[in-house]
Design a protein around this motif. Structure first.
Motif, PDB file in Angstrom:
ATOM      1  N   GLY A  39     105.912  93.031  79.574  1.00 47.96           N
ATOM      2  CA  GLY A  39     105.313  94.022  78.689  1.00 47.96           C
ATOM      3  C   GLY A  39     104.141  94.692  79.377  1.00 47.96           C
ATOM      4  O   GLY A  39     103.835  94.405  80.536  1.00 47.96           O
ATOM      5  N   GLU A  40     103.501  95.582  78.649  1.00 47.29           N
ATOM      6  CA  GLU A  40     102.388  96.356  79.209  1.00 47.29           C
ATOM      7  C   GLU A  40     101.046  95.837  78.707  1.00 47.29           C
ATOM      8  O   GLU A  40     100.851  95.625  77.516  1.00 47.29           O
ATOM      9  CB  GLU A  40     102.520  97.832  78.840  1.00 47.29           C
ATOM     10  CG  GLU A  40     101.399  98.690  79.417  1.00 47.29           C
ATOM     11  CD  GLU A  40     101.475 100.142  78.991  1.00 47.29           C
ATOM     12  OE1 GLU A  40     100.758 100.975  79.580  1.00 47.29           O
ATOM     13  OE2 GLU A  40     102.244 100.447  78.053  1.00 47.29           O
ATOM     14  N   VAL A  41     100.099  95.655  79.632  1.00 46.43           N
ATOM     15  CA  VAL A  41      98.747  95.225  79.302  1.00 46.43           C
ATOM     16  C   VAL A  41      97.791  96.418  79.404  1.00 46.43           C
ATOM     17  O   VAL A  41      97.849  97.192  80.352  1.00 46.43           O
ATOM     18  CB  VAL A  41      98.258  94.123  80.271  1.00 46.43           C
ATOM     19  CG1 VAL A  41      96.786  93.837  80.055  1.00 46.43           C
ATOM     20  CG2 VAL A  41      99.051  92.853  80.059  1.00 46.43           C
ATOM     21  N   SER A  42      96.908  96.547  78.425  1.00 48.99           N
ATOM     22  CA  SER A  42      95.817  97.508  78.503  1.00 48.99           C
ATOM     23  C   SER A  42      94.575  96.829  77.936  1.00 48.99           C
ATOM     24  O   SER A  42      94.637  95.693  77.454  1.00 48.99           O
ATOM     25  CB  SER A  42      96.139  98.783  77.721  1.00 48.99           C
ATOM     26  OG  SER A  42      96.291  98.497  76.340  1.00 48.99           O
ATOM     27  N   PRO A  94     103.271  85.952  83.896  1.00 46.23           N
ATOM     28  CA  PRO A  94     103.093  86.759  85.112  1.00 46.23           C
ATOM     29  C   PRO A  94     103.842  88.080  85.066  1.00 46.23           C
ATOM     30  O   PRO A  94     103.674  88.922  85.953  1.00 46.23           O
ATOM     31  CB  PRO A  94     103.664  85.841  86.205  1.00 46.23           C
ATOM     32  CG  PRO A  94     104.701  85.025  85.501  1.00 46.23           C
ATOM     33  CD  PRO A  94     104.146  84.785  84.118  1.00 46.23           C
ATOM     34  N   ASN A  95     104.664  88.268  84.032  1.00 49.82           N
ATOM     35  CA  ASN A  95     105.458  89.483  83.943  1.00 49.82           C
ATOM     36  C   ASN A  95     104.790  90.596  83.151  1.00 49.82           C
ATOM     37  O   ASN A  95     105.368  91.674  82.980  1.00 49.82           O
ATOM     38  CB  ASN A  95     106.831  89.163  83.337  1.00 49.82           C
ATOM     39  CG  ASN A  95     107.685  88.335  84.273  1.00 49.82           C
ATOM     40  OD1 ASN A  95     107.612  88.480  85.498  1.00 49.82           O
ATOM     41  ND2 ASN A  95     108.477  87.424  83.716  1.00 49.82           N
ATOM     42  N   LEU A  96     103.588  90.350  82.650  1.00 47.92           N
ATOM     43  CA  LEU A  96     102.822  91.423  82.021  1.00 47.92           C
ATOM     44  C   LEU A  96     102.262  92.332  83.111  1.00 47.92           C
ATOM     45  O   LEU A  96     101.772  91.858  84.135  1.00 47.92           O
ATOM     46  CB  LEU A  96     101.678  90.849  81.182  1.00 47.92           C
ATOM     47  CG  LEU A  96     102.067  90.087  79.915  1.00 47.92           C
ATOM     48  CD1 LEU A  96     100.845  89.430  79.295  1.00 47.92           C
ATOM     49  CD2 LEU A  96     102.740  91.014  78.907  1.00 47.92           C
ATOM     50  N   LYS A  97     102.328  93.632  82.893  1.00 48.30           N
ATOM     51  CA  LYS A  97     101.885  94.593  83.898  1.00 48.30           C
ATOM     52  C   LYS A  97     100.974  95.646  83.276  1.00 48.30           C
ATOM     53  O   LYS A  97     101.082  95.944  82.082  1.00 48.30           O
ATOM     54  CB  LYS A  97     103.091  95.315  84.525  1.00 48.30           C
ATOM     55  CG  LYS A  97     104.158  94.408  85.104  1.00 48.30           C
ATOM     56  CD  LYS A  97     105.398  95.199  85.493  1.00 48.30           C
ATOM     57  CE  LYS A  97     106.536  94.301  85.936  1.00 48.30           C
ATOM     58  NZ  LYS A  97     107.780  95.067  86.194  1.00 48.30           N
ATOM     59  N   ALA A  98     100.120  96.213  84.105  1.00 47.28           N
ATOM     60  CA  ALA A  98      99.286  97.330  83.679  1.00 47.28           C
ATOM     61  C   ALA A  98      99.934  98.632  84.137  1.00 47.28           C
ATOM     62  O   ALA A  98     100.619  98.666  85.168  1.00 47.28           O
ATOM     63  CB  ALA A  98      97.890  97.212  84.267  1.00 47.28           C
ATOM     64  N   VAL A 146      92.065  92.106  75.778  1.00 41.77           N
ATOM     65  CA  VAL A 146      93.380  92.333  76.381  1.00 41.77           C
ATOM     66  C   VAL A 146      94.337  92.746  75.271  1.00 41.77           C
ATOM     67  O   VAL A 146      94.435  92.068  74.241  1.00 41.77           O
ATOM     68  CB  VAL A 146      93.916  91.063  77.070  1.00 41.77           C
ATOM     69  CG1 VAL A 146      95.290  91.318  77.657  1.00 41.77           C
ATOM     70  CG2 VAL A 146      92.971  90.593  78.159  1.00 41.77           C
ATOM     71  N   ASN A 147      95.016  93.855  75.473  1.00 38.39           N
ATOM     72  CA  ASN A 147      95.953  94.355  74.477  1.00 38.39           C
ATOM     73  C   ASN A 147      97.367  94.403  75.049  1.00 38.39           C
ATOM     74  O   ASN A 147      97.578  94.948  76.130  1.00 38.39           O
ATOM     75  CB  ASN A 147      95.564  95.765  74.021  1.00 38.39           C
ATOM     76  CG  ASN A 147      94.205  95.805  73.362  1.00 38.39           C
ATOM     77  OD1 ASN A 147      93.844  94.891  72.632  1.00 38.39           O
ATOM     78  ND2 ASN A 147      93.448  96.859  73.615  1.00 38.39           N
ATOM     79  N   PHE A 148      98.297  93.829  74.350  1.00 31.89           N
ATOM     80  CA  PHE A 148      99.715  93.968  74.677  1.00 31.89           C
ATOM     81  C   PHE A 148     100.499  93.662  73.415  1.00 31.89           C
ATOM     82  O   PHE A 148      99.943  93.160  72.427  1.00 31.89           O
ATOM     83  CB  PHE A 148     100.134  93.041  75.830  1.00 31.89           C
ATOM     84  CG  PHE A 148      99.920  91.574  75.570  1.00 31.89           C
ATOM     85  CD1 PHE A 148     100.909  90.795  75.001  1.00 31.89           C
ATOM     86  CD2 PHE A 148      98.707  90.965  75.899  1.00 31.89           C
ATOM     87  CE1 PHE A 148     100.717  89.440  74.770  1.00 31.89           C
ATOM     88  CE2 PHE A 148      98.501  89.613  75.670  1.00 31.89           C
ATOM     89  CZ  PHE A 148      99.512  88.850  75.103  1.00 31.89           C
TER      90      PHE A 148
END
Length: 445
Positions: A327-330, A397-401, A163-165
């Motif tokens: 933030g953004e998850v990739s 829960p606020n991390l998004k893809a 998981v990257n953020f």
């Protein structure tokens, strides 16, 4: 990111089969065996062992990291008698795509979650759902946003290994020298602190960069999502690059650049190289940095730098504490090409690699955050710099893809191009999001 075909038995069943084949003549204590049972016939004893089938694995890692991959390949090959994985370092994504398109590609490979949809839409990827179902493969502890990055139109095409953020790294000495006690928690505080932290030379060039402007690649979508922005509507039917978070991120960077000069900041950034001796954060010339879970390990264990920094969540929008921790998850993902020659072997290797035990091995060597949250307390991660902070932040829960659909690569490019024009003073923030909206119209079909 990736692919499907006819299925054989599950990995566990295949391994059990090989164990039975090797140990089938063993008897329980007290059970008599006939002479014919205790000694195999001459024709059977002369029969050669079944040759392992080859699984070709192309991976993007090279150098030391490529060595880590090869170590895991060797462990898999020694763990069973059915498949022989042959690894090849191909650190050029386009070469992998060309290989697959020509029919001369790998049986399994890795890529990034932001390519899943476009590859699946082109028919390059094998759906994994039947393999997962038939082997009853447990994925209940995968980070949901990471799994979503491997899906397209309801099917799972790729599995995430990590998981990257980004989190916010800040130089404690520079903060103390500027009289700043705590890291900024909101966009307003970020700009105020960045101005205090910036140092300029007599000719107005930048001596110390106070803002997380370098590297630019880690700012755009991450900060937009941290400010509550989403690039697609909740119902998944409308692209929303003109969201308030993107507008706020653009305005924030423009405000900083306008105050200290776009050209001065461009000159500062062009003289720096990411994660080497000229990296401004590493040599004390950048006060705030947005970066991923690999950053601390690279600084402390690879570059051997004694750097005193703190870590905090990305700043959120002022007046909205409920949006903190965004933030953004990739992810780095693994997939099977739709035209792979040994799909069963590819799944056997993938499922082995994605198991809890081997995901720990992989990510402890790479100093990354695993895609399975159930392994975060494993002792193997105890000495990895900053692991605890990222593991805790991963629960937000606020991390998004970034939205996954067949036009996502084009969408990402539109956003990046317009963002760059805006922060380089070529257009207003309002015009940038307007153009993003116009140019992305029709991408979501």
């Amino acid at each position: 990111m990736r692919m499907k075909k006819a299925m054989a038995g599950t990995t566990a069943a295949l391994l059990a089969l090989s164990v039975t084949a090797c140990g089938g003549n063993n008897k329980d204590a007290g059970e008599s065996a006939s002479p014919s049972a205790s000694k195999p016939a001459a024709s059977e004893s002369a029969k050669p062992a079944k040759e392992k089938t080859t699984v070709n694995f192309w991976y993007l890692w090279g150098g030391t990291e490529g060595g880590y991959v090869e170590k895991l390949i060797s462990e898999f090959n020694a763990s069973q008698d059915l498949y022989e994985v042959k690894g090849l370092s191909v650190p050029d994504v386009q070469k992998v795509v060309v290989g697959i398109s020509s029919g001369n590609g790998p049986d399994i490979t890795d890529n990034f979650s932001n390519n899943t949809a476009s590859y699946a839409q082109k028919g390059m990827l094998e759906p994994l759902d039947d393999y997962i179902s038939k082997s009853n493969y447990d994925m209940s502890d995968f980070v949901p946003a990471a799994l979503e990055g491997g899906k397209f139109q309801g099917k799972q095409y790729a599995l995430p290994i990590n998981v990257n953020f980004s989190l916010m790294f800040y130089n404690k000495k520079l903060f103390a020298d500027a009289g700043i006690v705590d890291p900024p928690k909101t966009s307003d505080e970020l700009l105020t602190d960045a101005v205090k932290l910036t140092k300029v030379n007599a000719d107005k060039t930048i001596e110390v960069l106070g803002f997380p402007d370098f590297p630019l690649v880690y700012y755009t979508t991450s900060m937009s999502m941290a400010f509550g922005g989403s690039f697609i509507s909740d119902d998944g039917k409308t692209l929303t690059p003109d969201n308030p978070g993107t507008l706020e991120a653009l305005k924030l960077m423009q405000s900083y650049r306008n105050q200290f000069g776009v050209d001065n900041i461009a000159k500062f950034n062009s003289s720096a190289k990411y994660l080497d001796a000229t990296d401004p954060f590493i040599n004390g010339k950048q006060a705030i940095r947005l970066d991923g879970p690999w950053f601390g390990n690279t600084v402390k264990n690879v570059l051997k730098k004694d750097l005193d920094y703190g870590i905090a969540p990305l700043p959120g929008p002022a007046g909205h504490p409920e949006l903190a921790g965004g933030g953004e998850v990739s992810s780095s993902t693994f997939f099977i090409p739709s035209n792979a020659k040994n799909k069963d072997g590819a799944w056997a290797f993938m499922s082995w690699l994605m198991s809890k035990e081997n995901m720990v091995k992989f990510n402890s060597m790479f100093s990354n955050l695993p895609a399975r949250t159930s392994v975060y307390d494993d002792p193997a991660f105890a000495n990895i710099p900053d692991f605890k902070q990222f593991a805790e932040a991963a629960k937000s829960p606020n991390l998004k893809a970034f939205p996954v659909f067949d036009g996502q690569s084009e969408y990402n490019k539109v956003i990046g191009d317009e963002f760059e024009l805006a922060v380089n003073g070529k257009q207003s923030a309002e015009d940038a999001v307007k153009h993003m909206k116009e140019k992305s119209a029709g991408l979501l079909k």
